[in-house]
Design a protein around this motif. Structure first.
Motif: not given
Length: 176
Positions: A80-88, A117-125, A137-140, A147-153
């Motif tokens: 939900h946060s990544t979709l909101y960030a895309l919209r803004t 465990h501090g790993r987020i690596d997701i993708s969707f259309w 979106f990839r964050s570790i 805190y989480f550090r965003t590596e790729e968006w």
């Protein structure tokens, strides 16, 4: 000499004590309305008919599990946060257009989302008014106390070009 007379007298005077056995009810014979003590017992080894339905059961349970796990990912705060960030994001709106949302009715969220465990690596259309693209979106989180550090968006367009969204100054995920 009459031979039939003793046979008649034995059958008339002595009642018949032996009754015929009645077969056990089968699987499609309907409800058992009366119980008789002299009926035949059911077969204790019915066969292996369950072997034919077991693969269907395993496939149904597996598909249900995949659907539940995907629903859990799609309803998470990260998505939900990544979709909101895309919209803004002005850059994402420039690429996708307005009304940014999932590209499919039932979105498939690929990748790992393990916040513990501090790993987020997701993708969707995702899609907008102009076109659709695959958002990644990839964050570790390097250690437990950080805190989480965003590596790729990024957005990967249908023609294969990848647009990094972290380069913009108005990035909502940038904490540096």
């Amino acid at each position: 000499m009459n031979l039939t007379r003793p046979l008649i007298r034995k059958t008339i005077l002595r009642p018949i004590l032996h009754r015929t056995l009645i077969a056990a009810p089968g699987p499609n014979t309907g409800p058992l309305l009366t119980r008789r003590a002299d009926r035949e017992l059911p077969n204790p080894n019915p066969g292996r008919k369950w072997l034919y339905t077991f693969p269907i059961f395993v496939v149904a349970v597996g598909a249900g599990m995949l659907g539940i796990f995907n629903y859990q990912k799609s309803s998470s705060s990260v998505v939900h946060s990544t979709l909101y960030a895309l919209r803004t994001s002005p850059r994402a709106r420039e690429i996708l257009g307005d009304e940014i949302y999932f590209a499919q009715q039932i979105p498939w969220i690929s990748g790992e989302m393990n916040q513990l465990h501090g790993r987020i690596d997701i993708s969707f259309w995702v899609k907008g008014n102009k076109q659709q693209a695959k958002m990644r979106f990839r964050s570790i989180r390097p250690d437990r106390m950080s805190y989480f550090r965003t590596e790729e968006w990024s957005l990967e367009k249908e023609d294969g070009t990848v647009v990094q969204l972290l380069e913009s100054d108005s990035d909502p995920f940038r904490k540096d």
